[in-house]
Design an enzyme around this catalytic site. Sequence first.
Site, mmCIF file in Angstrom:
data_model
loop_
_atom_site.group_PDB
_atom_site.id
_atom_site.type_symbol
_atom_site.label_atom_id
_atom_site.label_comp_id
_atom_site.label_asym_id
_atom_site.label_seq_id
_atom_site.Cartn_x
_atom_site.Cartn_y
_atom_site.Cartn_z
ATOM 1 N N HIS A 57 0.849 -1.196 0.000
ATOM 2 C CA HIS A 57 0.000 0.000 0.000
ATOM 3 C C HIS A 57 0.880 1.240 0.000
ATOM 4 O O HIS A 57 2.081 1.152 0.244
ATOM 5 C CB HIS A 57 -1.004 -0.009 1.151
ATOM 6 C CG HIS A 57 -0.419 0.105 2.534
ATOM 7 N ND1 HIS A 57 0.399 -0.841 3.081
ATOM 8 C CD2 HIS A 57 -0.563 1.071 3.488
ATOM 9 C CE1 HIS A 57 0.740 -0.476 4.306
ATOM 10 N NE2 HIS A 57 0.183 0.681 4.583
ATOM 11 N N HIS A 59 1.230 4.020 1.788
ATOM 12 C CA HIS A 59 1.691 4.820 2.930
ATOM 13 C C HIS A 59 3.211 5.014 2.911
ATOM 14 O O HIS A 59 3.956 4.104 2.538
ATOM 15 C CB HIS A 59 1.268 4.173 4.251
ATOM 16 C CG HIS A 59 -0.177 4.424 4.591
ATOM 17 N ND1 HIS A 59 -0.871 3.679 5.525
ATOM 18 C CD2 HIS A 59 -1.054 5.352 4.116
ATOM 19 C CE1 HIS A 59 -2.111 4.133 5.605
ATOM 20 N NE2 HIS A 59 -2.252 5.154 4.763
ATOM 21 N N ASP A 61 5.484 5.007 5.100
ATOM 22 C CA ASP A 61 6.349 4.066 5.820
ATOM 23 C C ASP A 61 6.445 2.707 5.108
ATOM 24 O O ASP A 61 7.049 1.772 5.632
ATOM 25 C CB ASP A 61 5.910 3.908 7.284
ATOM 26 C CG ASP A 61 4.529 3.305 7.443
ATOM 27 O OD1 ASP A 61 3.595 3.771 6.753
ATOM 28 O OD2 ASP A 61 4.376 2.362 8.245
ATOM 29 N N HIS A 62 5.848 2.622 3.910
ATOM 30 C CA HIS A 62 5.970 1.410 3.090
ATOM 31 C C HIS A 62 6.551 1.709 1.704
ATOM 32 O O HIS A 62 6.873 0.779 0.970
ATOM 33 C CB HIS A 62 4.605 0.712 2.959
ATOM 34 C CG HIS A 62 4.082 0.266 4.295
ATOM 35 N ND1 HIS A 62 4.115 -1.041 4.723
ATOM 36 C CD2 HIS A 62 3.558 0.975 5.331
ATOM 37 C CE1 HIS A 62 3.636 -1.119 5.957
ATOM 38 N NE2 HIS A 62 3.288 0.089 6.343
ATOM 39 N N HIS A 115 -7.559 -0.559 5.359
ATOM 40 C CA HIS A 115 -6.505 0.314 5.904
ATOM 41 C C HIS A 115 -6.242 1.437 4.907
ATOM 42 O O HIS A 115 -6.251 2.615 5.253
ATOM 43 C CB HIS A 115 -5.263 -0.519 6.164
ATOM 44 C CG HIS A 115 -4.088 0.252 6.680
ATOM 45 N ND1 HIS A 115 -4.054 0.787 7.944
ATOM 46 C CD2 HIS A 115 -2.907 0.578 6.097
ATOM 47 C CE1 HIS A 115 -2.894 1.409 8.110
ATOM 48 N NE2 HIS A 115 -2.179 1.305 7.004
ATOM 49 N N ASP A 134 -0.280 -3.891 6.103
ATOM 50 C CA ASP A 134 -0.951 -3.360 7.296
ATOM 51 C C ASP A 134 -2.412 -3.801 7.358
ATOM 52 O O ASP A 134 -3.253 -3.110 7.932
ATOM 53 C CB ASP A 134 -0.878 -1.826 7.325
ATOM 54 C CG ASP A 134 0.518 -1.318 7.666
ATOM 55 O OD1 ASP A 134 1.432 -2.128 7.891
ATOM 56 O OD2 ASP A 134 0.687 -0.075 7.706
ATOM 57 N N HIS A 172 4.465 -4.326 10.789
ATOM 58 C CA HIS A 172 4.827 -3.634 12.033
ATOM 59 C C HIS A 172 4.951 -4.580 13.217
ATOM 60 O O HIS A 172 4.323 -5.637 13.256
ATOM 61 C CB HIS A 172 3.759 -2.588 12.394
ATOM 62 C CG HIS A 172 3.700 -1.441 11.448
ATOM 63 N ND1 HIS A 172 4.438 -0.295 11.616
ATOM 64 C CD2 HIS A 172 3.002 -1.270 10.310
ATOM 65 C CE1 HIS A 172 4.178 0.547 10.619
ATOM 66 N NE2 HIS A 172 3.307 -0.022 9.802
HETATM 67 FE FE FE Z 1 2.510 0.951 8.099
HETATM 68 ZN ZN ZN Z 2 -0.010 1.717 6.526
#
Ligand code: FE
Ligand code: ZN
Length: 256
Positions: A57, A59, A61-62, A115, A134, A172
């Site tokens: 996805h 985001h 942080d990915h 998400h 996530d 995570h």
């Molecule tokens: Fe994440």
């Molecule tokens: Zn995420």
Amino acid sequence: MASLDIHLFPCLSDNYGVLIHDAENNVTASIDAPEASAVKKALAEKGWTLTHILTTHYHADHTDGNMELKGETGCIIVGPKNEADRVPGIDVQVGDGDSYEFGAFTAKVFDTPGHTAGHITYWFPQANVAFAGDTLFTLGCGRLFEGTAETMWTSLSKIKALPPETVIYSGHEYTQSNAGFALTVEPGNAALQARAKEISDMRSRGEPTVPTTLVRELETNPFLRPDSPEIQTNLGMEGRELWEVFGEVRRRKDNA
Ligand code: FE
Ligand code: ZN
């Protein structure tokens, strides 16, 4: 039969990076790219050359590492069709029912929105492993930023339907807090009690609780257990639709 080597490493504050490698075919993929420097360090440690990024996805942080890694390696970036415009450097768009060939292995793609609206999960049946990003965490699930409880329940139900022995990697390390919350909604679950203790021990030794297996999640993860009589009773939701019970579990975790 080729084997799929898998290497997990922590990055950012609580993310996991994962590399998968098919030595016979000399391909290596990073599952998401949270942080270019951490991915490069892991590649160097293993002596592997990056050929792919498989994005779950969009985001940050990915995907923050996408452009730097692509610029240095020329790797192919595969990612979710339904949010392709938000995935930096995407080359190949995949969605529900698609297959993607990675060396000797086939990744089957599921849409798992909730998400994010376009989130996907990669399942490698020959290697018995799924990368859920996530969507599903060890003892938890992703927050509903871009979907309803009903949407997310449909997504989790797809993961629930995989073979129970499937090994599941997620993005995570949230497990310690997830375990504490799980015990508040299903305190009488003996398997959960034992697992919470095991998780505390693992975390105090600094060990990751990712990956997990689907069968363990089915037994202990409250987000996969809205059919549990104990959870339904504790929430005062006996006999309600499973997605509604799931939604209430999610709401309580949000407010925990
Ligand atoms: Fe994440
Ligand atoms: Zn995420």
